[in-house]
Scaffold this active site. Structure first.
Site, PDB file in Angstrom:
ATOM      1  N   ASP A 130      55.808  30.234  70.401  1.00 22.03           N
ATOM      2  CA  ASP A 130      54.879  29.947  71.484  1.00 22.03           C
ATOM      3  C   ASP A 130      54.491  31.240  72.184  1.00 22.03           C
ATOM      4  O   ASP A 130      54.401  32.302  71.550  1.00 22.03           O
ATOM      5  CB  ASP A 130      55.501  28.928  72.438  1.00 22.03           C
ATOM      6  CG  ASP A 130      56.937  29.300  72.847  1.00 22.03           C
ATOM      7  OD1 ASP A 130      57.220  30.505  72.986  1.00 22.03           O
ATOM      8  OD2 ASP A 130      57.766  28.390  73.040  1.00 22.03           O
ATOM      9  N   SER A 131      54.283  31.191  73.497  1.00 17.10           N
ATOM     10  CA  SER A 131      53.802  32.365  74.225  1.00 17.10           C
ATOM     11  C   SER A 131      54.796  33.511  74.213  1.00 17.10           C
ATOM     12  O   SER A 131      54.400  34.681  74.240  1.00 17.10           O
ATOM     13  CB  SER A 131      53.470  31.982  75.670  1.00 17.10           C
ATOM     14  OG  SER A 131      54.582  31.352  76.299  1.00 17.10           O
TER      15      SER A 131
END
Length: 369
Positions: free
Chosen positions: A153-154
């Protein structure tokens, strides 16, 4: 270090012609852009060029002379241009252009273009490297024997890692301060001399996205694609991508926010769904990359819950009990991390620390590469 380098942009020119003798798959000609440029990223042929969406995609080439042009078409993403290992320019949403690096010492040089930002819904297009007058594009660098795929993810994408403030409300501020090339994955892979993919999508979880956004979709919705924003698109492995190591970091978005009214979860059913979907995702990776690939299920510190770490650990224990001892659990805590990036994400400082810890962990694995 390049000598007296400076860069300028000009109208796009045509990249060198494709060499039909070089094929990604039997009977397929390599696009002109890749005839003299190496990439391990997920790219898709578009005539003479290649298109892509995932962060951290890079293109490497070699040339002789005093300059090189980079044929590019992308009005949404940011890039770094590197010559002989040193960054000489950052291109902010460059659009359709041939970007020139000139006035180098006359001789052989390496050139690298890397996509810094995420830009999930945008499509970038690379048209190849071109030599300055009097120079020549040299044969492209060989594929590296070691390959690592980072899924996440981020945190994996390097979201806002170059920011000097945790508050990033200005338009484009997150894009300008995100640099996948200094994310922990990129740092780790380069330290190991490995090619890599960063298949990361901010805000997405295994079954639940951040704060329940975009219900009915999750990270798995997009994983198979080369072009993230194109429904039905499927990346076709050219036959050269066989990672010996896959590092997965998915779960922060599933568990970091409270379940909202109307979402189809309780805390218990969310954990159960997460585990089931994660097992299915590992099954897919096993089918794609074989039983010898090492899969690392990673988890990290969260201030409000241990659900992520507990579920990830249980998944690995379940896999091991089933006889798959090449799935391992890796946890990194918040010691020495400042979370100084945008929205309290890991900073560039943090990514270096996480990379060091991941490198130490990888050294303990029975990798066959």
């Amino acid at each position: 270090m390049p000598a007296a380098a400076h860069a300028a942009a000009s109208a796009a020119s045509s990249p060198p012609a494709a060499d039909p003798a070089q094929a990604g798959r039997p009977g397929e000609a390599v696009p002109a852009a890749l005839a003299t440029a190496h990439t391990a990223g997920r790219v898709e042929a578009a005539g003479r060029s290649v298109r892509y969406s995932w962060p951290g995609v890079y293109f490497e080439g070699r040339f002789r002379g005093t300059g090189v042009g980079i044929v590019l078409n992308d009005a949404a993403n940011d890039y770094d241009v590197q010559i002989d290992g040193a960054t000489v320019a950052t291109l902010v949403t460059p659009g359709r252009t041939t970007y020139w690096v000139k006035n180098l010492r006359n001789g052989a040089h390496g050139v690298r273009l890397v996509k810094r930002s995420e830009g999930q819904w945008a499509v970038g297009e690379f048209g190849g490297f071109v030599a300055a007058p009097g120079g020549a594009i040299l044969p492209k660098p060989a594929d590296r024997r070691r390959q690592i795929e980072f899924i996440g993810d981020s945190y994996t994408a390097g979201y806002g890692n170059m920011s000097d403030t945790r508050s990033c409300p200005a338009p484009g501020q997150i894009d300008r301060t995100t640099n996948a090339d200094v994310s922990f994955g990129a740092l780790t892979a380069r330290g190991l001399g490995a090619d890599y993919q960063i298949n990361a999508f901010s805000g997405r979880g295994v079954v639940r996205n951040y704060n329940g956004i975009e219900p009915g979709t999750d990270y798995r919705t997009y994983y198979d694609r080369a072009l993230i924003g194109v429904p039905g698109d499927v990346w076709k492995n050219p036959g050269t991508w066989h990672p010996q190591l896959i590092v997965i970091g998915l779960g922060i978005n599933d568990f970091s926010t409270a379940i909202n009214p109307g979402e189809p979860w309780t805390p218990e059913t969310l954990v159960a769904a997460y585990k089931s979907a994660y097992h299915g995702f590992i099954d897919k990776l096993r089918s794609r990359y074989g039983k010898k690939a090492m899969i690392v299920v990673s988890a990290t510190y969260m201030s409000n819950t241990t659900a992520f770490a507990d579920a990830a650990r249980q998944i690995v224990q379940d896999r091991n009990k089933r006889g798959d001892d090449r799935v391992r659990y890796w946890y990194y805590d918040n010691t020495d991390l400042d979370y100084g990036g945008c929205d309290w994400h890991p900073s560039a400082h943090d990514h270096k620390i996480i990379s060091q810890r991941l490198g130490d962990f990888i050294a303990t694995l029975p990798l066959r590469w």
